[in-house]
Scaffold this active site. Sequence first.
Site, short mmCIF file in Angstrom:
data_model
loop_
_atom_site.label_atom_id
_atom_site.label_comp_id
_atom_site.label_asym_id
_atom_site.label_seq_id
_atom_site.Cartn_x
_atom_site.Cartn_y
_atom_site.Cartn_z
N THR A 235 -68.23 -83.88 -78.92
CA THR A 235 -68.58 -82.67 -79.67
C THR A 235 -67.56 -81.61 -79.28
O THR A 235 -67.49 -81.18 -78.14
CB THR A 235 -70.00 -82.20 -79.35
OG1 THR A 235 -70.92 -83.23 -79.71
CG2 THR A 235 -70.34 -80.93 -80.10
N LYS B 54 -72.03 -81.48 -86.66
CA LYS B 54 -72.64 -81.54 -85.32
C LYS B 54 -73.09 -80.16 -84.86
O LYS B 54 -74.11 -80.02 -84.19
CB LYS B 54 -71.66 -82.15 -84.32
CG LYS B 54 -72.23 -82.31 -82.90
CD LYS B 54 -73.46 -83.21 -82.85
CE LYS B 54 -74.08 -83.28 -81.47
NZ LYS B 54 -73.26 -84.02 -80.48
N LYS C 282 -71.83 -75.74 -73.74
CA LYS C 282 -70.51 -75.86 -74.37
C LYS C 282 -70.64 -75.94 -75.89
O LYS C 282 -69.92 -75.26 -76.64
CB LYS C 282 -69.80 -77.10 -73.82
CG LYS C 282 -68.46 -77.41 -74.48
CD LYS C 282 -68.57 -78.53 -75.53
CE LYS C 282 -69.00 -79.85 -74.96
NZ LYS C 282 -69.02 -80.93 -75.99
#
Length: 294
Positions: A99, A174, A242
């Site tokens: 990701t 995502k 993150k």
Amino acid sequence: MDQTTVIGMIGIGVMGKSIAGHLLSKGYQVHVYTRTKSKAEDLITRGAIWKDSPKEIATSANVIFTMVGYPQDVAEVYLGKEGLIAHVDRGTYLVDMTTSKPSLAKEIYEQALAKQVFALDAPVSGGDIGAREARLSIMVGGDREVFDRIKPLFELIGTHIIYQGEAGAGQHTKMCNQITIASNMIGVTEALIYAEQAGLNPKQVLQSIETGAAGSWSLSQLGPRMLKGDYDPGFYVKHFIKDMAIALEAAEEMKLTLPGLKLAKHIYDQLVALGEEESGTQVLFKHFMKINPH
């Protein structure tokens, strides 16, 4: 893709180990690299071939999957002097399942294309369970014809595989996934704490609400872990933060305000301050229990 395909896997963490294992079990020759070799020992015992660097993977494999930690790791693995694009042969397929930033996915695609190399961004959802059981959701960006060629390999590790569009589209999808989860995790945690405080049996409450309108993957998969006090990482707090930071950055670029996501990140930042960055995201329950003593 046939059995003569040599697959490289860079990143043997919670997810990467299972992905490489599934490809190995289907008879493919799999070459592996990760920063900590001990994480790959089980795969090596099963027949995977160890390589000492991304450069060595680049020169030995013609389909390479990556699942590393952060965008800076992705940039180093793909764009660095010792990275993949500098050393792969023309016609190699590169599939980043980390990701990462949509903008970085586009940059990798463009630099790969200039060398006649095929690149896809293909982040996944489903956690450690989905990876182990080969039923990940895979969201793919890049050229459609490249996706079609790689899809048979995706089908060995996932069950919900959707081509989303041009380079970066997988990463944007995502981000939608992570934005949804961010606020949902707060709701799941608060619901279970409410159930306990109300004198209910939280396990029975889960049975009632997980199949109704409140149902979600987080409720069904992480709710039971919360109640058991199991905070081992299927997905690390540090990686979730993150992801939320990437989503907030992308939203800012699109002039979007996402207050729910900002709140979730603020709460998870507090978990890091408490030393929980290596815990699973369900550790939020532990934190909320402390601020709501019985």
